[in-house]
Scaffold this motif. Structure first.
Motif, PDB file in Angstrom:
ATOM      1  N   GLY A 100       0.867  -1.442  -0.003  1.00 23.72           N
ATOM      2  CA  GLY A 100       0.009  -0.026  -0.009  1.00 23.72           C
ATOM      3  C   GLY A 100       0.946   1.132   0.028  1.00 23.72           C
ATOM      4  O   GLY A 100       2.134   1.241   0.322  1.00 23.72           O
ATOM      5  N   PRO A 101       0.131   2.424  -0.040  1.00 26.22           N
ATOM      6  CA  PRO A 101       1.048   3.679  -0.290  1.00 26.22           C
ATOM      7  C   PRO A 101       1.796   3.792   0.974  1.00 26.22           C
ATOM      8  O   PRO A 101       2.893   4.601   0.944  1.00 26.22           O
ATOM      9  N   GLN A 102       1.082   3.526   2.110  1.00 25.66           N
ATOM     10  CA  GLN A 102       1.904   3.726   3.523  1.00 25.66           C
ATOM     11  C   GLN A 102       3.078   2.894   3.617  1.00 25.66           C
ATOM     12  O   GLN A 102       3.917   3.272   4.368  1.00 25.66           O
ATOM     13  N   GLY A 103       3.166   1.741   3.104  1.00 26.42           N
ATOM     14  CA  GLY A 103       4.327   0.640   3.408  1.00 26.42           C
ATOM     15  C   GLY A 103       5.148   1.037   2.134  1.00 26.42           C
ATOM     16  O   GLY A 103       6.353   0.334   2.174  1.00 26.42           O
ATOM     17  N   LEU A 104       5.188   1.950   1.133  1.00 28.36           N
ATOM     18  CA  LEU A 104       6.051   1.822   0.083  1.00 28.36           C
ATOM     19  C   LEU A 104       7.437   2.514   0.608  1.00 28.36           C
ATOM     20  O   LEU A 104       8.463   1.765   0.356  1.00 28.36           O
ATOM     21  N   SER A 105       7.403   3.495   1.518  1.00 33.76           N
ATOM     22  CA  SER A 105       8.618   3.960   1.992  1.00 33.76           C
ATOM     23  C   SER A 105       9.429   2.847   2.675  1.00 33.76           C
ATOM     24  O   SER A 105      10.591   2.808   2.668  1.00 33.76           O
ATOM     25  N   ASP A 106       8.696   2.029   3.617  1.00 33.22           N
ATOM     26  CA  ASP A 106       9.479   1.057   4.337  1.00 33.22           C
ATOM     27  C   ASP A 106       9.804  -0.089   3.587  1.00 33.22           C
ATOM     28  O   ASP A 106      11.050  -0.584   3.567  1.00 33.22           O
ATOM     29  N   ALA A 107       9.202  -0.489   2.385  1.00 35.84           N
ATOM     30  CA  ALA A 107       9.642  -1.471   1.582  1.00 35.84           C
ATOM     31  C   ALA A 107      10.939  -1.050   0.696  1.00 35.84           C
ATOM     32  O   ALA A 107      11.720  -1.754   0.548  1.00 35.84           O
ATOM     33  N   VAL A 108      10.796   0.218   0.155  1.00 35.59           N
ATOM     34  CA  VAL A 108      12.101   0.901  -0.573  1.00 35.59           C
ATOM     35  C   VAL A 108      13.348   0.773   0.417  1.00 35.59           C
ATOM     36  O   VAL A 108      14.329   0.490   0.087  1.00 35.59           O
ATOM     37  N   ARG A 109      12.966   1.219   1.704  1.00 37.70           N
ATOM     38  CA  ARG A 109      13.926   1.297   2.642  1.00 37.70           C
ATOM     39  C   ARG A 109      14.834  -0.094   2.876  1.00 37.70           C
ATOM     40  O   ARG A 109      16.066  -0.231   2.871  1.00 37.70           O
ATOM     41  N   GLU A 110      13.705  -1.040   3.045  1.00 37.38           N
ATOM     42  CA  GLU A 110      14.595  -2.453   3.367  1.00 37.38           C
ATOM     43  C   GLU A 110      15.322  -2.854   2.316  1.00 37.38           C
ATOM     44  O   GLU A 110      16.262  -3.516   2.490  1.00 37.38           O
ATOM     45  N   VAL A 111      14.966  -2.640   0.982  1.00 38.35           N
ATOM     46  CA  VAL A 111      15.277  -3.128  -0.262  1.00 38.35           C
ATOM     47  C   VAL A 111      16.677  -2.546  -0.464  1.00 38.35           C
ATOM     48  O   VAL A 111      17.907  -3.155  -0.388  1.00 38.35           O
ATOM     49  N   LEU A 112      16.817  -1.232   0.002  1.00 42.30           N
ATOM     50  CA  LEU A 112      18.185  -0.291  -0.093  1.00 42.30           C
ATOM     51  C   LEU A 112      19.103  -0.829   0.899  1.00 42.30           C
ATOM     52  O   LEU A 112      20.242  -1.046   0.975  1.00 42.30           O
TER      53      LEU A 112
END
Length: 125
Positions: free
Chosen positions: A5-17
């Motif tokens: 979801g839009p709220q979890g996008l930043s967390d997902a990107v941060r985790e991948v990075l």
């Protein structure tokens, strides 16, 4: 497939990075260690061998910073004062000079070039 979801996008990107950063740091550390060993072998092979003590004296010292960065230092433990004299030459007691033999500088430059090439391969992909 995972939906985010839009709220979890930043967390997902941060985790991948963070995963990519950890992997890149680990591979870089391994590459630095491998290149340092190769540099030591090249210096050892090119070292003068009057008694063999100088050539056998090459060591690697590893320094790990608090943030996990690794630095490898190749040095001569057996005769550290000879490195400068043999690399750059020196004056003789009764006049004249002994020419230097650039075995350390050549190996160090080759190690630096190899390290840059190998890290670029890892980072790109």
């Amino acid at each position: 497939m995972v939906t985010i979801g839009p709220q979890g996008l930043s967390d997902a990107v941060r985790e991948v990075l963070e995963e990519y950063g950890d992997l890149a740091k680990e591979v870089t550390r391994d590459t630095v260690r491998k290149v340092a060993k190769t540099c030591r072998q090249e210096i050892r092979a090119a070292s003068p061998r009057k008694t063999g003590r100088y050539a056998k004296g090459w060591r690697i010292s590893e320094t790990v910073s608090p943030n996990g960065d690794v630095a490898e230092t190749v040095y001569n433990a057996a005769a550290p004062s000879l490195t400068h004299l043999l690399e750059n030459g020196h004056a003789k007691v009764n006049g004249g000079r002994v020419a230097g033999k650039a075995n350390i500088g050549t190996a160090a430059q080759a190690a630096e070039d190899k390290l840059l090439r190998e890290i670029q391969v890892v980072v790109r992909g």
